[in-house]
Scaffold this motif. Structure first.
Motif, PDB file in Angstrom:
ATOM      1  N   GLY A 172       0.827  -1.196   0.000  1.00  0.00           N
ATOM      2  CA  GLY A 172       0.000   0.000   0.000  1.00  0.00           C
ATOM      3  C   GLY A 172       0.862   1.248   0.000  1.00  0.00           C
ATOM      4  O   GLY A 172       2.097   1.186  -0.063  1.00  0.00           O
ATOM      5  N   GLU A 173       0.206   2.385   0.086  1.00  0.00           N
ATOM      6  CA  GLU A 173       0.916   3.662   0.054  1.00  0.00           C
ATOM      7  C   GLU A 173       1.495   3.973   1.423  1.00  0.00           C
ATOM      8  O   GLU A 173       0.792   3.955   2.437  1.00  0.00           O
ATOM      9  N   ILE A 174       2.779   4.259   1.463  1.00  0.00           N
ATOM     10  CA  ILE A 174       3.453   4.515   2.729  1.00  0.00           C
ATOM     11  C   ILE A 174       3.214   5.966   3.161  1.00  0.00           C
ATOM     12  O   ILE A 174       3.180   6.876   2.339  1.00  0.00           O
ATOM     13  N   ALA A 175       3.010   6.162   4.465  1.00  0.00           N
ATOM     14  CA  ALA A 175       2.821   7.510   4.989  1.00  0.00           C
ATOM     15  C   ALA A 175       4.148   8.261   4.950  1.00  0.00           C
ATOM     16  O   ALA A 175       5.222   7.673   5.077  1.00  0.00           O
ATOM     17  N   SER A 176       4.075   9.559   4.808  1.00  0.00           N
ATOM     18  CA  SER A 176       5.293  10.371   4.801  1.00  0.00           C
ATOM     19  C   SER A 176       5.855  10.465   6.216  1.00  0.00           C
ATOM     20  O   SER A 176       5.132  10.299   7.208  1.00  0.00           O
ATOM     21  N   ASN A 177       7.143  10.737   6.316  1.00  0.00           N
ATOM     22  CA  ASN A 177       7.760  10.914   7.633  1.00  0.00           C
ATOM     23  C   ASN A 177       7.138  12.095   8.367  1.00  0.00           C
ATOM     24  O   ASN A 177       7.063  12.099   9.597  1.00  0.00           O
ATOM     25  N   MET A 227      15.558  -1.394   8.867  1.00  0.00           N
ATOM     26  CA  MET A 227      15.983  -1.035   7.516  1.00  0.00           C
ATOM     27  C   MET A 227      16.634  -2.235   6.812  1.00  0.00           C
ATOM     28  O   MET A 227      16.455  -2.435   5.609  1.00  0.00           O
ATOM     29  N   LEU A 228      17.372  -3.050   7.577  1.00  0.00           N
ATOM     30  CA  LEU A 228      18.032  -4.224   7.003  1.00  0.00           C
ATOM     31  C   LEU A 228      17.050  -5.346   6.680  1.00  0.00           C
ATOM     32  O   LEU A 228      17.225  -6.075   5.697  1.00  0.00           O
ATOM     33  N   PHE A 229      16.021  -5.479   7.517  1.00  0.00           N
ATOM     34  CA  PHE A 229      15.106  -6.617   7.386  1.00  0.00           C
ATOM     35  C   PHE A 229      13.895  -6.327   6.500  1.00  0.00           C
ATOM     36  O   PHE A 229      13.135  -7.236   6.167  1.00  0.00           O
ATOM     37  N   THR A 230      13.674  -5.064   6.138  1.00  0.00           N
ATOM     38  CA  THR A 230      12.532  -4.702   5.287  1.00  0.00           C
ATOM     39  C   THR A 230      13.006  -3.743   4.202  1.00  0.00           C
ATOM     40  O   THR A 230      14.186  -3.380   4.140  1.00  0.00           O
ATOM     41  N   ASP A 231      12.090  -3.310   3.379  1.00  0.00           N
ATOM     42  CA  ASP A 231      12.412  -2.359   2.312  1.00  0.00           C
ATOM     43  C   ASP A 231      12.181  -0.912   2.723  1.00  0.00           C
ATOM     44  O   ASP A 231      12.179  -0.018   1.878  1.00  0.00           O
ATOM     45  N   TYR A 232      11.971  -0.683   4.009  1.00  0.00           N
ATOM     46  CA  TYR A 232      11.610   0.653   4.468  1.00  0.00           C
ATOM     47  C   TYR A 232      12.736   1.251   5.296  1.00  0.00           C
ATOM     48  O   TYR A 232      13.526   0.548   5.911  1.00  0.00           O
ATOM     49  N   GLY A 233      12.774   2.581   5.328  1.00  0.00           N
ATOM     50  CA  GLY A 233      13.925   3.289   5.860  1.00  0.00           C
ATOM     51  C   GLY A 233      13.968   3.406   7.369  1.00  0.00           C
ATOM     52  O   GLY A 233      13.034   3.048   8.103  1.00  0.00           O
ATOM     53  N   PHE A 234      15.072   3.966   7.827  1.00  0.00           N
ATOM     54  CA  PHE A 234      15.358   4.155   9.253  1.00  0.00           C
ATOM     55  C   PHE A 234      14.256   4.952   9.936  1.00  0.00           C
ATOM     56  O   PHE A 234      13.707   4.547  10.963  1.00  0.00           O
ATOM     57  N   MET A 235      13.931   6.112   9.388  1.00  0.00           N
ATOM     58  CA  MET A 235      12.953   6.999  10.029  1.00  0.00           C
ATOM     59  C   MET A 235      11.568   6.375  10.059  1.00  0.00           C
ATOM     60  O   MET A 235      10.808   6.569  11.023  1.00  0.00           O
ATOM     61  N   PHE A 236      11.204   5.634   9.012  1.00  0.00           N
ATOM     62  CA  PHE A 236       9.902   4.979   9.001  1.00  0.00           C
ATOM     63  C   PHE A 236       9.750   4.070  10.212  1.00  0.00           C
ATOM     64  O   PHE A 236       8.710   4.062  10.873  1.00  0.00           O
ATOM     65  N   HIS A 237      10.765   3.315  10.512  1.00  0.00           N
ATOM     66  CA  HIS A 237      10.663   2.332  11.593  1.00  0.00           C
ATOM     67  C   HIS A 237      10.623   2.974  12.973  1.00  0.00           C
ATOM     68  O   HIS A 237       9.899   2.502  13.855  1.00  0.00           O
ATOM     69  N   ILE A 238      11.374   4.033  13.187  1.00  0.00           N
ATOM     70  CA  ILE A 238      11.356   4.615  14.531  1.00  0.00           C
ATOM     71  C   ILE A 238      10.158   5.533  14.752  1.00  0.00           C
ATOM     72  O   ILE A 238       9.788   5.813  15.899  1.00  0.00           O
ATOM     73  N   LEU A 239       9.522   6.004  13.664  1.00  0.00           N
ATOM     74  CA  LEU A 239       8.372   6.890  13.813  1.00  0.00           C
ATOM     75  C   LEU A 239       7.039   6.157  13.749  1.00  0.00           C
ATOM     76  O   LEU A 239       6.004   6.720  14.102  1.00  0.00           O
ATOM     77  N   SER A 240       7.037   4.920  13.304  1.00  0.00           N
ATOM     78  CA  SER A 240       5.770   4.193  13.126  1.00  0.00           C
ATOM     79  C   SER A 240       5.489   3.280  14.310  1.00  0.00           C
ATOM     80  O   SER A 240       6.398   2.876  15.045  1.00  0.00           O
ATOM     81  N   GLY A 241       4.219   2.974  14.501  1.00  0.00           N
ATOM     82  CA  GLY A 241       3.823   2.057  15.564  1.00  0.00           C
ATOM     83  C   GLY A 241       4.076   2.637  16.944  1.00  0.00           C
ATOM     84  O   GLY A 241       4.038   3.845  17.165  1.00  0.00           O
ATOM     85  N   GLY A 242       4.370   1.753  17.870  1.00  0.00           N
ATOM     86  CA  GLY A 242       4.548   2.175  19.260  1.00  0.00           C
ATOM     87  C   GLY A 242       5.990   2.351  19.678  1.00  0.00           C
ATOM     88  O   GLY A 242       6.286   2.378  20.879  1.00  0.00           O
ATOM     89  N   VAL A 243       6.899   2.491  18.720  1.00  0.00           N
ATOM     90  CA  VAL A 243       8.322   2.539  19.040  1.00  0.00           C
ATOM     91  C   VAL A 243       8.675   3.722  19.934  1.00  0.00           C
ATOM     92  O   VAL A 243       9.371   3.572  20.948  1.00  0.00           O
TER      93      VAL A 243
END
Length: 319
Positions: A172-177, A227-243
């Motif tokens: 799907g469409e990824i949200a912007s940072n 970032m290593l385990f998926t196709d999505y970037g550093f900022m996406f992972h730390i800003l998404s979900g409950g991180v």
């Protein structure tokens, strides 16, 4: 000889007490609380307030039933209730909220002796319990309110909104940072806005309630491994979900995190790695809850084996 008072480590001397610490945590949660109401409406307000009230009620009932001193005045039950609500969708039925609060307070906290004796974070354990019991309700989210439409006089119905992490599993469409940082995405009440969480975290840092070892290590590990385990970037992972919420308000829980700095680093590194592994290879899009619970369980081992290095040695007195 004077009577000795024996208590569990760590033994910290200072002006802080449980009530003051919990008060500061509540203050730090206010920005995310107000943001949750702004993004998801009165349902968020009801869910958070009812969760806090249920936690206080269950702790009061337990204290009465077991004839213990009333501990509700230390504010820890309120913190547990708010944090659990922050991990829930705004539309969560009240009976589910009450069930989660009962599990957090009675099973996770009071069964083990009360505050400081629980070996896992009560709010996260309760969220895991609710996910096991009602997985659909706990993973169905509403999109943020469309205030532009409301102010224009349009009828705006609440619609289901895919969370950014669903993109990893289903596409799907990824949200912007930008949207992730400020909170214009679907998600749980208190998790969507990294900006508001950081405001609260800065307050905790200024007050000396937390340090940066666990949050920074956890965030960096989630970002890099994600970032290593998926196709999505550093900022996406730390800003998404409950991180962000977990980094500053869950993983730093005094009772369930290591005492030593080395232990804290290993603890946060492990939690970050597990979060990224679940996101990248598991069937569940979010890994925060289970990663921190796993490291909570390992904390006693870290306290035992990751002790600070001792310099010098005792000198035997032959006199």
């Amino acid at each position: 000889m004077d009577n000795l008072i024996v208590s569990y480590a760590p033994h910290i001397h200072g002006n802080q007490n449980i009530r003051n610490i919990m008060r500061d945590v509540i203050i730090a949660l206010i920005p995310a609380f107000l943001g949750g109401i702004y993004f998801f409406g009165l349902n968020a307000l009801v869910t958070v307030l009812s969760s806090a009230a249920f936690c206080v009620l269950f702790e009061y009932i337990w204290d009465k039933a077991t004839k213990k001193e009333n501990t509700t005045t230390d504010l820890s039950a309120i913190v547990t209730g708010v944090l659990l609500a922050f991990c829930l969708p705004a539309e969560t039925p009240i009976y589910m909220v009450a069930a989660g609060d009962a599990f957090a307070i009675i099973v996770v906290k009071c069964f083990y002796g009360g505050i400081g004796q629980n070996f896992v974070n009560p709010a996260l354990a309760a969220r895991a319990f609710l996910l096991a019991c009602w997985p659909v309700a706990l993973t169905t989210f509403k999109a943020p309110l469309d205030y532009a439409g409301l102010f224009a006089g349009e009828h705006v119905a609440a619609v289901s909104g895919a969370t950014p992490l669903n993109v990893i599993k289903h596409g799907g469409e990824i949200a912007s940072n930008w949207d992730l940082f400020f909170g214009y995405t679907g998600g749980c009440i208190g998790e969507v806005s990294a900006f508001l969480i950081i405001i609260g975290a800065i307050y905790l840092l200024i007050r000396g309630i937390i340090n940066l070892i666990i949050p920074v290590t956890y965030l960096v590990c989630v970002g890099i491994f994600g970032m290593l385990f998926t196709d999505y970037g550093f900022m996406f992972h730390i800003l998404s979900g409950g991180v962000m919420l977990a980094a500053f308000f869950m993983a730093t829980d005094y009772a369930t995190s290591p005492v030593s700095k080395r232990g804290q680093f290993i603890y946060a590194f492990g939690a970050g790695l597990i979060t990224a592994v679940i996101r990248g290879f598991g069937g569940y899009p979010e890994g925060v809850t289970y990663s921190i619970l796993i490291m909570n369980i390992i904390t006693p081992l870290l306290d035992k084996h990751a002790k600070p290095r001792l310099f010098g040695k005792a000198v035997k007195n032959n006199g």
